[in-house]
Design a protein around this motif. Structure first.
Motif, PDB file in Angstrom:
ATOM      1  N   ASN A  47       0.842  -1.201   0.000  1.00 24.19           N
ATOM      2  CA  ASN A  47       0.000   0.000   0.000  1.00 24.19           C
ATOM      3  C   ASN A  47       0.869   1.240   0.000  1.00 24.19           C
ATOM      4  O   ASN A  47       1.587   1.486   0.965  1.00 24.19           O
ATOM      5  N   LEU A  48       0.795   1.986  -1.079  1.00 21.77           N
ATOM      6  CA  LEU A  48       1.504   3.256  -1.179  1.00 21.77           C
ATOM      7  C   LEU A  48       0.509   4.351  -0.806  1.00 21.77           C
ATOM      8  O   LEU A  48      -0.503   4.546  -1.479  1.00 21.77           O
ATOM      9  N   ILE A  49       0.807   5.032   0.278  1.00 19.58           N
ATOM     10  CA  ILE A  49      -0.094   6.076   0.775  1.00 19.58           C
ATOM     11  C   ILE A  49       0.576   7.420   0.552  1.00 19.58           C
ATOM     12  O   ILE A  49       1.684   7.658   1.031  1.00 19.58           O
ATOM     13  N   ILE A  50      -0.105   8.257  -0.173  1.00 17.26           N
ATOM     14  CA  ILE A  50       0.364   9.622  -0.403  1.00 17.26           C
ATOM     15  C   ILE A  50      -0.327  10.492   0.647  1.00 17.26           C
ATOM     16  O   ILE A  50      -1.552  10.558   0.699  1.00 17.26           O
ATOM     17  N   TYR A  51       0.485  11.114   1.489  1.00 17.64           N
ATOM     18  CA  TYR A  51      -0.073  11.869   2.609  1.00 17.64           C
ATOM     19  C   TYR A  51       0.213  13.354   2.447  1.00 17.64           C
ATOM     20  O   TYR A  51       1.370  13.778   2.419  1.00 17.64           O
ATOM     21  N   LEU A 101      -4.414   2.678   8.556  1.00 11.61           N
ATOM     22  CA  LEU A 101      -3.224   1.965   9.013  1.00 11.61           C
ATOM     23  C   LEU A 101      -3.563   0.832   9.980  1.00 11.61           C
ATOM     24  O   LEU A 101      -2.809  -0.134  10.089  1.00 11.61           O
ATOM     25  N   LYS A 102      -4.700   0.931  10.663  1.00 12.04           N
ATOM     26  CA  LYS A 102      -5.128  -0.149  11.550  1.00 12.04           C
ATOM     27  C   LYS A 102      -5.524  -1.390  10.754  1.00 12.04           C
ATOM     28  O   LYS A 102      -5.470  -2.499  11.267  1.00 12.04           O
ATOM     29  N   LYS A 103      -5.895  -1.205   9.498  1.00 11.52           N
ATOM     30  CA  LYS A 103      -6.418  -2.298   8.681  1.00 11.52           C
ATOM     31  C   LYS A 103      -5.369  -2.935   7.772  1.00 11.52           C
ATOM     32  O   LYS A 103      -5.625  -3.986   7.194  1.00 11.52           O
ATOM     33  N   ILE A 104      -4.221  -2.290   7.629  1.00 10.50           N
ATOM     34  CA  ILE A 104      -3.209  -2.817   6.704  1.00 10.50           C
ATOM     35  C   ILE A 104      -1.884  -3.020   7.426  1.00 10.50           C
ATOM     36  O   ILE A 104      -1.665  -2.469   8.495  1.00 10.50           O
ATOM     37  N   LYS A 105      -1.013  -3.822   6.822  1.00  7.82           N
ATOM     38  CA  LYS A 105       0.284  -4.091   7.423  1.00  7.82           C
ATOM     39  C   LYS A 105       1.430  -3.558   6.567  1.00  7.82           C
ATOM     40  O   LYS A 105       2.328  -2.936   7.057  1.00  7.82           O
ATOM     41  N   ASN A 106       1.391  -3.812   5.298  1.00  5.53           N
ATOM     42  CA  ASN A 106       2.504  -3.493   4.420  1.00  5.53           C
ATOM     43  C   ASN A 106       2.240  -2.160   3.719  1.00  5.53           C
ATOM     44  O   ASN A 106       1.534  -2.129   2.715  1.00  5.53           O
ATOM     45  N   TYR A 107       2.796  -1.091   4.278  1.00  5.14           N
ATOM     46  CA  TYR A 107       2.528   0.218   3.705  1.00  5.14           C
ATOM     47  C   TYR A 107       3.769   1.104   3.730  1.00  5.14           C
ATOM     48  O   TYR A 107       4.687   0.913   4.515  1.00  5.14           O
ATOM     49  N   LEU A 108       3.749   2.060   2.827  1.00  2.31           N
ATOM     50  CA  LEU A 108       4.765   3.106   2.766  1.00  2.31           C
ATOM     51  C   LEU A 108       4.015   4.415   2.580  1.00  2.31           C
ATOM     52  O   LEU A 108       3.111   4.512   1.744  1.00  2.31           O
ATOM     53  N   ILE A 109       4.389   5.402   3.369  1.00  2.00           N
ATOM     54  CA  ILE A 109       3.744   6.715   3.286  1.00  2.00           C
ATOM     55  C   ILE A 109       4.730   7.691   2.663  1.00  2.00           C
ATOM     56  O   ILE A 109       5.849   7.844   3.156  1.00  2.00           O
ATOM     57  N   ILE A 110       4.297   8.343   1.595  1.00  2.00           N
ATOM     58  CA  ILE A 110       5.126   9.371   0.963  1.00  2.00           C
ATOM     59  C   ILE A 110       4.504  10.727   1.259  1.00  2.00           C
ATOM     60  O   ILE A 110       3.300  10.926   1.103  1.00  2.00           O
ATOM     61  N   SER A 111       5.350  11.632   1.677  1.00  2.00           N
ATOM     62  CA  SER A 111       4.921  13.006   1.906  1.00  2.00           C
ATOM     63  C   SER A 111       6.061  13.928   1.493  1.00  2.00           C
ATOM     64  O   SER A 111       7.170  13.474   1.232  1.00  2.00           O
ATOM     65  N   ASN A 112       5.768  15.199   1.428  1.00  2.00           N
ATOM     66  CA  ASN A 112       6.824  16.138   1.037  1.00  2.00           C
ATOM     67  C   ASN A 112       7.485  16.812   2.237  1.00  2.00           C
ATOM     68  O   ASN A 112       8.346  17.656   2.074  1.00  2.00           O
ATOM     69  N   ARG A 113       7.072  16.428   3.437  1.00  2.00           N
ATOM     70  CA  ARG A 113       7.750  16.878   4.644  1.00  2.00           C
ATOM     71  C   ARG A 113       7.526  15.864   5.756  1.00  2.00           C
ATOM     72  O   ARG A 113       6.640  15.028   5.677  1.00  2.00           O
TER      73      ARG A 113
END
Length: 187
Positions: free
Chosen positions: A5-9, A42-54
């Protein structure tokens, strides 16, 4: 295969670019701009990466993309490398009772407290945890210390005693490793 899961924050421009490119990514892409909804996801998934600009506090597995513009292929390469790191860290943690044992850092964690372990202590905990029944001293000597059973030694008892003491001092837990009539067991 576990979904990545790629999360753009709070980085809508990047999300729009990735969606517009519509490349066949090996991960599911979602966008969040709210901390509460992100936490629910995030409570529902395990394999994730969060991308943000700060950098955001209280956000794990975060990849900061501050040097833009960036070549899209270079970005995808960086994302894949970060996913590999996340997977490596995820696989290195073993839940043992109420504790987390980190195999990479050789630490045991509970309630925001960390205790450094020796390699033998960590191997003893993992071996006891994976055993369905209590483990005899002879078995621990053979499997963890590679000693022959005919040797007269108190190595196992001494290590268990010291490990129990360390866990008691750090976590106030006197029942983590219990003695049975035929050996030791993780409670």
């Amino acid at each position: 295969m576990i979904t990545q899961n790629l999360i753009i924050y709070k980085f809508n421009r990047l999300y729009q670019i990735l969606i517009e490119l519509d490349l066949n990514f090996n991960y599911e892409i979602t966008f969040f701009d709210n901390q509460e909804t992100l936490n629910e996801k995030l409570k529902k998934i395990k394999n994730y990466l969060i991308i943000s600009n700060r950098k955001y506090l209280d956000v794990d597995n975060q990849f900061i993309l501050s040097n833009t513009p960036i070549n899209i292929f270079r970005l995808i390469e960086k994302i894949n490398i970060e996913f590999l790191k996340v997977q490596f860290n995820y696989q290195s943690e073993v839940k043992v009772s109420d504790y987390i044992v980190n195999l990479n850092s050789r630490e045991i964690l509970k309630n925001n407290k960390k205790l450094k372990l020796t390699e033998k202590e960590m191997n003893t905990i993992i071996y006891l945890f994976k055993s369905e029944n209590s483990v005899s001293i002879d078995e621990l000597q053979k499997k963890v210390w590679s000693y022959q059973s005919d040797l007269e030694t108190h190595t196992v008892e001494t290590h268990i005693y010291r490990l129990r003491k360390k866990i008691l001092n750090m976590f106030n837990d006197n029942d983590f490793i219990i003695s049975k009539t035929n050996g030791y067991q993780i409670n």
